[in-house]
Design an enzyme around this catalytic site. Structure first.
Site, short mmCIF file in Angstrom:
data_model
loop_
_atom_site.label_atom_id
_atom_site.label_comp_id
_atom_site.label_asym_id
_atom_site.label_seq_id
_atom_site.Cartn_x
_atom_site.Cartn_y
_atom_site.Cartn_z
N CYS A 169 5.36 2.77 -5.64
CA CYS A 169 5.33 2.28 -4.26
C CYS A 169 3.92 2.43 -3.68
CB CYS A 169 6.29 3.06 -3.37
SG CYS A 169 8.02 3.04 -3.87
N ASP A 170 3.62 1.58 -2.72
CA ASP A 170 2.38 1.74 -1.96
C ASP A 170 2.60 1.21 -0.56
OD1 ASP A 170 -0.68 2.40 -2.37
OD2 ASP A 170 -0.54 0.65 -1.05
N SER A 171 2.20 2.00 0.43
CA SER A 171 2.41 1.62 1.83
C SER A 171 1.10 1.48 2.58
CB SER A 171 3.28 2.67 2.54
OG SER A 171 4.55 2.78 1.97
N GLY B 6 4.96 -1.92 -0.77
CA GLY B 6 5.14 -2.64 -2.02
C GLY B 6 5.93 -1.79 -2.99
#
Length: 206
Positions: A75-77, A112
């Protein structure tokens, strides 16, 4: 099947554990700036999804050397505020500037997600997606903001705030998925797991 979270985020791990998943944690070590540099004028969703995919792929390479079948979730925020995509501020000075732009307004928190399935020592399937949630902020007074910055919490989280921690005092509301704001969207992760042939209910702890 082993569930591997390709993230050091305690908030993401807490969301998964509360939702019945005993995840293993493996940090990818991906150079986010280097990944972003390979993209040509990416949109916000493309950027966070590419970073999530790179993290999942890096950990999947390590996991593939083992014997158990696994799913790896990366994940990436980032927060889109005033047309700018921002991640972790890193310093109190940067976080203070972020809050000057956010206070009394709103931003879109994009996370994501990438799910990679590993079977028989190799990657066999991947699914990716992005969740966007509108976050509405109150305007903390100067003393409140300095106290918050002094805790160090906003320095290491996307957008310089948390929903599930001290920053929650300064979030007026959200429009969308709360788990995504914390760092991992449960509804989206469920759909991506299904795309790689895994039912989330089969991953719940007994």
């Amino acid at each position: 099947m082993r569930f591997v979270l390709a993230s050091a985020s305690p908030a993401r791990l807490a969301v998964l554990r509360a939702a019945g998943i005993d995840a293993s944690v493996m940090v990818s070590g991906v150079d986010e700036d280097a990944v972003a540099a390979t993209l040509t004028d990416p949109g916000p969703a493309e950027l966070v999804t590419a970073l999530a995919s790179a993290k999942a792929a890096a950990v999947a390479e390590t996991v593939a050397g083992g014997e158990s079948d696994s799913v790896v979730v990366g994940c990436d925020s980032m927060l889109s505020i005033g047309g700018e995509m921002v991640g972790k501020p890193g310093t109190a000075e940067v976080a203070r500037k972020r809050w000057a732009a956010m206070a009394g307004g709103s931003g879109d928190l994009l996370t994501g997600h990438a799910v990679t399935r590993v079977e028989g020592g190799r990657r066999v399937r991947e699914a990716t997606g992005t969740q966007s949630t509108r976050v509405r902020f109150v305007a903390p007074d100067p003393d409140e903001l300095e106290a918050y910055l002094g805790t160090g919490e906003p320095l290491q989280v996307a957008g310089a705030f948390t929903l599930d921690g001290l920053g929650g005092w300064f979030v007026e509301g959200i429009d969308g998925d709360p788990s995504s704001v914390i760092g991992i969207s449960l509804p989206l992760t469920r759909r991506l797991l299904a795309e790689v042939g895994v039912r989330v209910v089969d991953l719940w702890r007994p």
